[in-house]
Enzyme design. Structure first.
Site, PDB file in Angstrom:
ATOM      1  CB  THR A 256      48.030 113.741  -2.718  1.00  0.00           C
ATOM      2  OG1 THR A 256      49.124 113.709  -3.577  1.00  0.00           O
ATOM      3  CG2 THR A 256      48.455 113.612  -1.287  1.00  0.00           C
TER       4      THR A 256
ATOM      5  CB  THR B 233      46.128 117.610  -2.436  1.00  0.00           C
ATOM      6  OG1 THR B 233      46.050 117.052  -3.756  1.00  0.00           O
ATOM      7  CG2 THR B 233      44.877 118.439  -2.189  1.00  0.00           C
ATOM      8  N   GLY B 234      48.118 118.874  -4.610  1.00  0.00           N
ATOM      9  CA  GLY B 234      48.338 119.723  -5.778  1.00  0.00           C
ATOM     10  C   GLY B 234      49.777 119.569  -6.237  1.00  0.00           C
TER      11      GLY B 234
END
Ligand code: ASP
Length: 318
Positions: free
Chosen positions: A178, A229-230
């Site tokens: 992302t 993110t992740g």
């Protein structure tokens, strides 16, 4: 007057060698574009939007052009933006061909009474505002999708509930990546924005953290701003971006993101718990931390002649 600062990320996960240099160049370009807005007395909201749009237009990132594919080979993008001064926020999801999802999120924030629009309604709003369209598919993402899907079909992977096994066995195939940005402007206002194609092989209709205010994106002038993110489901369960902002009421941005990654490690233990965070607090301190192998990110503040970028930040393992 506050010293302006911007931090951007191009995603956590494992960065394939073929995309490392373009990724570094891409986050630098995004940070510079956002920083220039801040230096021209632009708002933090303008800066994070411009920075995220720059990464949406760059097909190396999983957002806008270059977005990843769902299980049935569709593209469903999502994005959000938040203004720390007013606590106004906008988000859009299930977007198939909007060139800049974060721009649509901003329109939701500024031109409607709502926070989150998805699918048809979001597409209609985009039509009213004549937003540019494009096919976000790229050959490279198709290659990643095919590889992973093949493994899935051969029974070599047990499908997404076994995500930890998948990530362990095939880290190279898991594409999160992302994009996001956080900024502090000259007037002391903070903002955050995040945009994504989501997780490869997600079920159509799945919404991740990136478009959920508080989970992937949060900004509050009382504390700071954060973009995550992740693995989106983890950020949702821990309301992670808001948690980082809460921490920033008492500790600086770097300590706050490190604390939040420790929280992930502690509360969502296991191998498939990859997360990355960037933040800025209202003092202008920046934060970046992750528990994934990489996070592509960059920052710039007044006094620097160019942005600094890296594929790692503080890696927090426990
Ligand atoms: N958080 C995003 C999602 O789960 C993916 C990413 O950060 O790369 O959709």
């Amino acid at each position: 007057m506050t010293r302006p600062v911007i931090v951007v990320h191009g995603g956590a996960g494992t960065w394939h060698p073929e995309r490392q240099n373009p990724g570094i160049e891409g986050v630098k370009e995004a940070a510079l574009k956002g920083f220039n807005i801040l230096m021209e007395n632009g708002s933090a909201v303008d800066a994070v939007e411009v920075a995220v749009m720059s990464m949406e237009d760059n097909e190396v990132f999983n957002a806008g052009k270059g977005s990843t594919f769902t299980l049935d080979k569709r593209i469903e993008m999502e994005a959000s933006i938040m203004d720390g001064k007013t606590l106004k926020a906008g988000a859009a999801g299930l977007l198939t061909d909007i060139k800049n999802p974060v721009h649509l999120a901003r329109i939701v924030m500024e031109k409607t009474d709502f926070v989150f629009l998805i699918g048809e309604g979001a597409e209609k709003l985009a039509e009213i505002y004549n937003l540019e369209r494009q096919n976000p598919a790229t050959e490279l993402r198709l290659k990643y999708w095919k590889n992973l899907r093949e493994k899935l079909l051969k029974g070599e992977v047990n499908y997404l509930p076994r995500l930890h096994e998948l990530v362990e066995q095939h880290p190279e195939l898991f594409v999160y990546e992302t994009v996001g940005a956080v900024a502090l402007d000259k007037e002391g206002n903070v903002a955050a924005a995040t945009s994504t194609g989501g997780m490869t092989l997600k079920i159509p209709g799945r919404i991740g953290d990136s478009s959920l205010i508080g989970c992937g994106t949060y900004a509050d002038n009382a504390a700071g701003a954060c973009s995550a993110t992740g693995i989106g489901e983890i950020a949702i369960r821990l309301v992670l971006a808001k948690t980082v902002c809460d921490y920033m009421q008492r500790i600086n941005a770097q300590k706050a993101v490190e604390e939040a990654i420790k929280l992930v490690n502690r509360r969502i233990a296991g191998k498939a718990n990859f997360m990355g965070l960037i933040a800025v607090d209202t003092e202008g301190n920046i934060g970046a931390a992750h528990n994934s192998p990489n996070m592509c990110w960059a920052y710039m503040h007044a006094g620097m002649s160019s942005p600094k970028a890296s594929l790692t930040a503080e890696i927090i393992k426990s």
